[in-house]
Write an enzyme that holds these catalytic residues in place. Structure first.
Site, PDB file in Angstrom:
ATOM      1  N   ALA A 107      18.478  27.269 -22.339  1.00  0.00           N
ATOM      2  CA  ALA A 107      19.339  26.890 -21.217  1.00  0.00           C
ATOM      3  C   ALA A 107      20.699  26.395 -21.713  1.00  0.00           C
ATOM      4  O   ALA A 107      21.584  26.127 -20.902  1.00  0.00           O
ATOM      5  CB  ALA A 107      18.663  25.832 -20.357  1.00  0.00           C
ATOM      6  N   LYS A 108      20.860  26.253 -23.002  1.00  0.00           N
ATOM      7  CA  LYS A 108      22.144  25.890 -23.644  1.00  0.00           C
ATOM      8  C   LYS A 108      22.835  24.745 -22.926  1.00  0.00           C
ATOM      9  O   LYS A 108      23.993  24.845 -22.519  1.00  0.00           O
ATOM     10  CB  LYS A 108      23.049  27.112 -23.734  1.00  0.00           C
ATOM     11  CG  LYS A 108      22.432  28.224 -24.575  1.00  0.00           C
ATOM     12  CD  LYS A 108      23.354  29.390 -24.755  1.00  0.00           C
ATOM     13  CE  LYS A 108      22.692  30.522 -25.509  1.00  0.00           C
ATOM     14  NZ  LYS A 108      21.575  31.169 -24.804  1.00  0.00           N
ATOM     15  N   ARG A 109      22.120  23.625 -22.799  1.00  0.00           N
ATOM     16  CA  ARG A 109      22.670  22.460 -22.120  1.00  0.00           C
ATOM     17  C   ARG A 109      23.552  21.635 -23.047  1.00  0.00           C
ATOM     18  O   ARG A 109      23.461  21.734 -24.269  1.00  0.00           O
ATOM     19  CB  ARG A 109      21.533  21.587 -21.569  1.00  0.00           C
ATOM     20  CG  ARG A 109      20.681  22.270 -20.515  1.00  0.00           C
ATOM     21  CD  ARG A 109      21.523  22.782 -19.365  1.00  0.00           C
ATOM     22  NE  ARG A 109      20.728  23.141 -18.211  1.00  0.00           N
ATOM     23  CZ  ARG A 109      20.745  24.319 -17.601  1.00  0.00           C
ATOM     24  NH1 ARG A 109      21.485  25.302 -18.045  1.00  0.00           N
ATOM     25  NH2 ARG A 109      20.008  24.543 -16.545  1.00  0.00           N
TER      26      ARG A 109
END
Ligand SMILES: O=c1ccn([C@@H]2O[C@H](COP(=O)(O)O)[C@@H](O)[C@H]2O)c(=O)[nH]1
Length: 313
Positions: A107-109
Site C-alpha cells: 500500500a506504500k504508505r
C-alpha cells in the site's frame, strides 16, 4: 516465533523458494465464470468487482499456498472500488494468513509521524491477526517524508512482530528521476538504504535480518547487487520479475550465500498466466488455475536454477 524476518525465513525454508506471488486482480482480465457469478449476486459495479476480486484471490491463494512462502496483495486494485473493495482486501489478507502464507500488503504508505502511526496500526498485525483491520504481516512504506516518519512504522512493527519494506530503488522506468540524484557523492537511494539498514540492524531477531526491509527493483540488477552489499541486515522485496522484463539472472545478486535475504515478486505473470504463452496454448480459459500453478512452478524452478536460492532446494 514472533519476529517478522524469522517467520519469513522459516516460510522460505519450508517452501524451499523465495518466490512471492502478487495478488493484483484486474476486472477486465478475470475468468468469465467468476465475473458471471459475481454479476448474478450483486447489482452495483463496485460490489460485483469486489466480489469477483475476492473469489479470484481466494482461488489464487488455494493454488499457490502449498507452493510459496508469501503473497503480496496490491491495495490499489481493491481501494479503487471503495468500501466494497477495501472489505475484499481485508478478507483476502485474512484468507491468505489462514492458508499459512506470510502476507505483505503493498500500500506504500507514509506521512508525518503521528499519521504514520495510524497507518501502521491499520495494516500491521504481525503475529496477532486480531490487532489490525487489514491484518497483514508486513506493509510497504514510502520514505519520502524523512526518517522520522519511518519510526512509527518501526515501533508498531516491533511491538506486533510485523515488518515493513521501505521503497529504496523502485522498479519503474523513471525510478532514477529522484532516486539517482546525488548529494555529497551519494545517490538518494544510497542515503535511504543507509537509514533502512540501520533500522534493520536495530530490529534483528534471532537471525541476521531485521524486521525492516527494502523494496529494490529487479529491473536494475547492478543497483540490486550493490544494495545487497550496502544493506547486509535488510531483507529485500524485489518486484519486476516477469511482466516488467527482469529474469532470474537479474535477481541473482539479491541473495546472501545461503540463498536467503530476498523474496522475488511476480504478479501479472502468475495471476494472468492463462493470457500468455506457453500457458495460453496449453490450457483452456477455464483451466486458468492450472495455468497459475504451472507458472508458479516455472518461476520456482527458474529461481532455483539461476540464483543462489537454488541452495534452498
Ligand atoms: O518498485 C516497485 C514497487 C512495487 N511494485 C509493485 O509490484 C507489483 C509488480 O507487478 P507485476 O505484474 O509483476 O509487474 C505491482 O503490484 C507493483 O505495484 C513494483 O512493481 N515496483
Amino acid at each position: 516465533m514472533h519476529h517478522f524476518s524469522d517467520r519469513l525465513n522459516a516460510a522460505i525454508r519450508s517452501k524451499k523458494t523465495p518466490a512471492l506471488v502478487g495478488l493484483d486482480p484486474r476486472f477486465d482480465w478475470l475468468p468469465e465464470e467468476i465475473v458471471s457469478a459475481a454479476e448474478a449476486k450483486h447489482s452495483s459495479k463496485a460490489e460485483i468487482v469486489a466480489a469477483a476480486f475476492e473469489e479470484f484471490c481466494f482461488r489464487m491463494i488455494d493454488v499457490v499456498a502449498p507452493l510459496v512462502p508469501a503473497v503480496k496483495p496490491q491495495a490499489a486494485f481493491f481501494e479503487e472500488w471503495g468500501p466494497a473493495g477495501c472489505l475484499a482486501l481485508q478478507r483476502v489478507i485474512k484468507r491468505a494468513r489462514e492458508a499459512g502464507l506470510v502476507v505483505i500488503c503493498d500500500a506504500k504508505r507514509g506521512d508525518i509521524g503521528s499519521t504514520a502511526e495510524a497507518y501502521a496500526r491499520a495494516y500491521l498485525a504481525g503475529a496477532d491477526p486480531e490487532s489490525a483491520i487489514w491484518a497483514a504481516d508486513c506493509l510497504t512504506v514510502n520514505p519520502y517524508l524523512g526518517s522520522d516518519t519511518l519510526q512509527p512504522f518501526v515501533k508498531v512493527a516491533v511491538e506486533r512482530g510485523a515488518g515493513i519494506y521501505v521503497l529504496v530503488r523502485t522498479s519503474n522506468p523513471g525510478a532514477g528521476t529522484f532516486q539517482d540524484r546525488k548529494t555529497d557523492g551519494h545517490t538518494l537511494y544510497e542515503c535511504v538504504a543507509a537509514v533502512v539498514n540501520d533500522l534493520a540492524l536495530n530490529t534483528t531477531g534471532n537471525g541476521h535480518y531485521g524486521a525492516i526491509g527494502a523494496v529494490v527493483g529487479a529491473t536494475y540488477p547492478e543497483e540490486l547487487t550493490q544494495l545487497r552489499e550496502l544493506m547486509p541486515h535488510t531483507p529485500l522485496l524485489v518486484p519486476g520479475y516477469g511482466s516488467q522484463g527482469a529474469g532470474a539472472g537479474d535477481v541473482a545478486g539479491a541473495f546472501d550465500a545461503e540463498g536467503l535475504g530476498a523474496i522475488i515478486n511476480s504478479s501479472r505473470g502468475i495471476n494472468f498466466a492463462i493470457r500468455k504463452e506457453p500457458y495460453f496454448e496449453k490450457f483452456a480459459p477455464e483451466e486458468w488455475e492450472q495455468a497459475v500453478e504451472a507458472a508458479t512452478h516455472d518461476m520456482i524452478a527458474d529461481l532455483a536454477e539461476h540464483t543462489p536460492a537454488g541452495k534452498l532446494q
